[in-house]
Motif scaffolding. Sequence first.
Motif, short mmCIF file in Angstrom:
data_model
loop_
_atom_site.label_atom_id
_atom_site.label_comp_id
_atom_site.label_asym_id
_atom_site.label_seq_id
_atom_site.Cartn_x
_atom_site.Cartn_y
_atom_site.Cartn_z
N ASP A 69 33.50 72.32 9.26
CA ASP A 69 34.58 71.61 9.93
C ASP A 69 34.58 70.14 9.50
N GLU A 70 35.77 69.55 9.41
CA GLU A 70 35.86 68.14 9.09
C GLU A 70 35.35 67.29 10.24
N VAL A 71 34.76 66.15 9.90
CA VAL A 71 34.24 65.22 10.90
C VAL A 71 34.93 63.87 10.68
N ILE A 72 35.66 63.40 11.68
CA ILE A 72 36.27 62.07 11.61
C ILE A 72 35.21 61.07 12.03
N VAL A 73 34.86 60.16 11.12
CA VAL A 73 33.79 59.20 11.41
C VAL A 73 34.29 58.15 12.40
N ALA A 74 33.59 58.07 13.53
CA ALA A 74 33.94 57.16 14.62
C ALA A 74 32.68 56.92 15.44
N PRO A 75 32.70 55.92 16.33
CA PRO A 75 31.52 55.70 17.18
C PRO A 75 31.13 56.98 17.92
N GLY A 76 29.83 57.27 17.91
CA GLY A 76 29.31 58.47 18.56
C GLY A 76 29.05 59.61 17.61
N VAL A 77 29.62 59.55 16.40
CA VAL A 77 29.43 60.60 15.40
C VAL A 77 28.10 60.39 14.69
N GLY A 83 20.19 60.81 3.35
CA GLY A 83 19.52 62.00 3.85
C GLY A 83 19.07 61.94 5.29
N ALA A 84 19.11 60.76 5.92
CA ALA A 84 18.68 60.61 7.32
C ALA A 84 19.90 60.64 8.23
N LEU A 85 19.84 61.41 9.29
CA LEU A 85 20.96 61.48 10.22
C LEU A 85 20.97 60.23 11.11
N LEU A 86 22.09 59.51 11.09
CA LEU A 86 22.23 58.29 11.86
C LEU A 86 23.44 58.39 12.78
N ARG A 97 25.08 47.21 9.78
CA ARG A 97 23.63 47.09 9.72
C ARG A 97 22.98 48.34 10.28
N LEU A 98 21.78 48.60 9.81
CA LEU A 98 20.98 49.71 10.33
C LEU A 98 20.12 49.21 11.46
N ASN A 99 19.99 50.03 12.49
CA ASN A 99 19.18 49.66 13.65
C ASN A 99 18.46 50.91 14.14
N GLY A 100 17.30 51.17 13.56
CA GLY A 100 16.57 52.37 13.91
C GLY A 100 17.33 53.61 13.46
#
Length: 228
Positions: A69-77, A83-86, A97-100
């Motif tokens: 399924d397509e994923v619309i990138v937005a806050p909470g996604v 390779g790391a899920l963020l 920026r990355l934060n943990g």
Amino acid sequence: MAEHRLPGTPPVPLVLRRSGRARRISLRVSGLDGRVTLTVPRGVPEAEALNFARSKAEWIRRHLAARPDEVIVAPGVTLPVEGALLRVERGTGRGVRLNGGTVVVPGAETGPRLQAWLRELARDRLTAAADRHARALNRTYSRITLRDTRSRWGSCSSRGALSFSWRLILAPPEILDYVAAHEVAHLAEMNHSPAFWAHVERLYGPHKQARRWLRENGPALHRYRFQG
């Protein structure tokens, strides 16, 4: 190429492509964007080709249903970065920026800003990898271009221009490195001969696992949509 529709609910768009090299009617469902292509030899009536497609309707719909399924990138996604899920979060400040375990995106247009940041990160990683492999091969390339290609992850022109999909930044670092090594190896061998694969092996090491990862997981990297 002409576009038709396969009847049903919902109708399925079909792209009919004539080919002088084709010897039989064939169907292909793209794992990247779901496009259904009906390839037809020259001289075969269009009605015959469409009847063939209709006879394969169940096969076509089964393959379309299996696509991620397509994923619309937005806050909470959640999406992969190297390779790391963020988790995507909206924040303040001037830059992404990355934060943990999160990637913080300031402003309202989360998707486009995050995509621009990912492209720059991809350029940095791919340039470093291409430079390293080119030095090891004692070859030079003319430039690096990033695109959102769907048919291939990278390419190398006869003039030494390298092109890559920026979505490689979503894959684990070793996968990006393999694609960089693969395309740099083409600077020495513009083919996929045993000599070419020997160069890839020397630059990257054993590569079957990386190739398998791309076949099995690569299409899912195209499911993310960075809309405004």
